[in-house]
Design a protein around this motif. Sequence first.
Motif, short mmCIF file in Angstrom:
data_model
loop_
_atom_site.label_atom_id
_atom_site.label_comp_id
_atom_site.label_asym_id
_atom_site.label_seq_id
_atom_site.Cartn_x
_atom_site.Cartn_y
_atom_site.Cartn_z
N ASP A 1 38.67 41.53 28.09
CA ASP A 1 37.91 40.37 28.59
C ASP A 1 38.75 39.54 29.55
N GLY A 2 40.04 39.39 29.24
CA GLY A 2 40.92 38.64 30.15
C GLY A 2 41.05 39.31 31.50
N ARG B 1 37.94 38.64 33.53
CA ARG B 1 37.86 37.28 34.05
C ARG B 1 38.76 37.09 35.26
N ARG B 2 39.90 37.81 35.29
CA ARG B 2 40.83 37.68 36.39
C ARG B 2 40.31 38.28 37.69
N SER C 1 38.21 38.59 40.71
CA SER C 1 37.35 37.61 41.37
C SER C 1 36.05 38.28 41.79
N ASN C 2 35.00 37.54 41.72
CA ASN C 2 33.70 38.05 42.14
C ASN C 2 33.64 38.08 43.66
#
Length: 125
Positions: A71-72, A75-76, A78-79
């Motif tokens: 999950d981390g 999240r890192r 970038s979209n």
Amino acid sequence: MRRVISVVLAILAGILFPLLIWVALFIAVRKPLLHVLKRAGSAALALLAGIFSPVLVWVGFGVALSHKIRDGRLRRVSNRTVGEILAAARLKVQWEAYEGESAASAIFGRQPISEIRQLLTRVGL
């Protein structure tokens, strides 16, 4: 004929009577045997639970930790914006908006399906 019958009876007596003796013996000792088997099963279950509980705790901890790490990492990342995706695909788009229209009304040129698949694989979608 009498000889055949006597041989068959002898075979039945040799096979059937010991079998009947074992069945009678099992019926006689069934309750104490079941009681002993229940106690042995309970002891084996307690022993296995004592051995495998710490192992399962650490396995669960490892699985939870790997999910947390995954999950981390997600999240890192970038979209990417639509513009970045289109730039990576090298897709030709007419971005000029006419008077009174928004920039969302971009015009895409028609392309064959094979080219669209190539674009999507190039972009990573």
